[in-house]
Design an enzyme around this catalytic site. Structure first.
Site, short mmCIF file in Angstrom:
data_model
loop_
_atom_site.label_atom_id
_atom_site.label_comp_id
_atom_site.label_asym_id
_atom_site.label_seq_id
_atom_site.Cartn_x
_atom_site.Cartn_y
_atom_site.Cartn_z
N CYS A 166 0.81 -1.22 0.00
CA CYS A 166 0.00 0.00 0.00
C CYS A 166 0.84 1.28 0.00
O CYS A 166 0.29 2.38 -0.03
CB CYS A 166 -0.95 -0.01 1.19
N HIS B 248 -2.34 8.24 6.14
CA HIS B 248 -2.58 6.89 5.62
C HIS B 248 -3.92 6.40 6.17
O HIS B 248 -4.74 5.89 5.41
CB HIS B 248 -1.45 5.96 6.05
N GLU C 52 0.16 5.70 13.51
CA GLU C 52 0.51 6.81 12.63
C GLU C 52 0.37 8.14 13.35
O GLU C 52 1.24 9.02 13.23
CB GLU C 52 -0.38 6.80 11.39
N LYS D 25 -9.40 7.86 2.63
CA LYS D 25 -9.92 6.49 2.67
C LYS D 25 -11.27 6.40 3.36
O LYS D 25 -11.99 5.40 3.19
CB LYS D 25 -8.91 5.56 3.35
N HIS E 208 -9.67 1.82 0.91
CA HIS E 208 -8.21 1.67 0.80
C HIS E 208 -7.90 1.05 -0.56
O HIS E 208 -8.17 -0.14 -0.79
CB HIS E 208 -7.70 0.80 1.94
N PHE F 135 2.10 -3.34 4.00
CA PHE F 135 2.52 -4.60 4.60
C PHE F 135 4.01 -4.82 4.31
O PHE F 135 4.49 -4.54 3.21
CB PHE F 135 1.72 -5.76 4.00
#
Length: 460
Positions: free
Chosen positions: A211, A351, A362, A382, A387, A446
């Site tokens: 991502c 994010h 975050e 998002k 996402h 990831f």
């Protein structure tokens, strides 16, 4: 000759001289006084500007329409109807409906291509059109194609083509696998096909960092320009993973929201009741040029890319570091690369995926860099489009640039009961007027991949 490190006889009998502690203080003061303030790039060959934007999204394929619907706080999330999802614990997503590639991909190829590739080609050509470089135009013909490149990444690649190929192998045998199986499944083919269509012969490859992919591509593309290897780069991300194996895979990771009774409120970053992210899809692509090249051809400049950074948590396959060390370091490195002091930043596109651990990790990292939240807007694209995995950073970079251009930042919707630990203004539920001085966009993936890119209004 006597060594300077060995005391002389005279020196050995001399009374000891007391240490002068102020000297240590003066050294520190001198170091502080001589520390250079952040300095932005001034060389027009190395300054990188944004001259075009193109996208495919759940809100359509037009940049202005996309941002208008974000500003309105509209949710693009709904029940999946592309396949029968009734047996899945998650049955909704930010699925694109009614996508058309007419005018951008010929009919024969359009029927063969994976959506991941279709989204890439359409958004890439739209970005070039907005940059005044429509295919076949005089301005396009004048571009030195050997110094023009394409860098569009994807986290998952041609997942539908891959899934279909495996199913044909199992059910019908290897002879029923299409010859396009490998070419249309591999992650570099979006950049390759777009490059072929537009004739760009410069740097051409893909990056796949889950991502964080789009931001990695922006960062690498800008560095090609800064190193003098390209004048212009088409860069971003594309993704089309809302298919049974894609949804099922994330279900197995226990990453997705299961708010099937109310999909539109499922993506709720920083809300206490969040229960996982919502899958989205699409593509977001920028045209990045050296300032010199853009000025020479009279290009429309919509923003400046100041810099960026990438690094790794080196911690866990899917979980973020709770202390935020990797992310905070990445933000600091991006500001250093940009010649920007933390105090200059007043907008952060987070994010913010709506996961239990990720949102607060975050925010913890953001607080480590930006000590005073006053005047800083932090929002979550998002919350409305889901996402979009490898395409997320591309679509969010466009949101940042539109905020710079319009003086309006879109809301983070579904803010019902926000975590107390979130001290920043997250633009809850309603858009806000905000003149962006410097904006950053965060994307993490990831594997612990972190990426941050920095944009600002263009000033000659």
């Amino acid at each position: 000759m006597q060594s300077l490190l060995v005391p002389t006889a005279a020196a050995s009998v001399a009374p000891p001289t007391p240490r002068r502690r102020p000297a240590r203080i003066s050294v520190r003061a001198s170091a502080a006084a001589t520390a250079a303030p952040p300095r932005r790039e001034t060389d027009p060959k190395k300054r990188v500007v944004i001259t075009g934007m193109g996208l495919v999204s759940v809100f359509g394929n037009d940049v202005d329409t996309y941002y208008d619907r974000l500003l309105a706080g509209e949710s693009g999330i709904g029940l999946i109807d592309r396949f029968d999802a009734s047996k899945f614990p998650t049955r909704f997503a930010g699925q694109i409906h009614g996508f058309s590639s007419e005018g951008y991909i010929d009919g024969k190829n359009d029927r063969r291509l994976d959506d991941c590739l279709r989204y890439c080609i359409v958004s890439g050509k739209k970005a070039l059109e907005s940059a005044g470089l429509a295919l076949g135009s005089d301005s396009m013909e004048k571009i030195d194609k050997s110094r023009a490149g394409v860098l569009v990444g994807t986290g998952m690649g041609g997942l539908q083509v891959f899934s279909d190929g495996v199913q044909n192998l199992i059910e019908k045998g290897h002879r029923k696998i299409t010859p396009f199986f490998i070419p249309y499944a591999i992650t570099n083919m979006g950049s390759a096909l777009l490059g072929m269509d537009i004739g760009f012969m410069g740097p051409n490859y893909s990056i796949s960092t889950a991502c964080a992919t789009s931001n990695y591509c922006f960062y690498a593309a800008a560095n090609h320009i800064r190193r003098g290897e390209a004048d212009i780069m088409v860069a971003g991300g594309t993704e089309a993973a809302i298919i049974p194996i894609g949804v099922g895979g994330f279900v197995a990771c226990r990453a997705l929201s299961q708010r099937n009774d109310d999909p539109k409120t499922a993506s709720r970053p920083w809300d206490k009741e969040r229960d996982g992210f919502v899958m989205g899809e699409g593509a977001g692509i920028l045209v990045m040029e050296s300032l010199e090249h853009a000025m020479n051809r009279g290009a429309p400049i919509v923003a400046e890319y100041l810099g960026g950074a990438v690094n790794c948590d080196a911690y866990h396959m899917t979980d973020p570091r709770a202390d935020g060390l990797g992310v905070s370091s990445c933000i600091r490195q991006s500001l250093q690369d940009s010649g920007v002091a933390p105090e200059e930043v007043n907008y952060i596109n987070a994010h913010a995926t709506s996961t239990l651990a990720g949102d607060l990790a975050e925010m913890n990292a953001i607080k480590q860099v930006f000590k005073d939240p006053t005047g800083i807007k932090v929002n979550a694209t998002k919350s409305m489009i889901g996402h979009c995995l490898g395409a997320a950073g591309g679509l969010e970079a466009i949101a940042v640039i539109k905020a710079i251009n319009t003086g309006l930042v879109h809301p983070s919707i579904n803010q019902f009961n926000r975590e107390e630990a979130v001290e920043f203004d997250t633009v809850p539920n309603v858009k806000a007027e905000h003149e962006v001085n410097v904006g950053i966009s965060n994307s993490f993936g990831f594997g612990g991949h972190n990426s941050v890119v920095v944009f600002a209004p263009f000033k000659p």
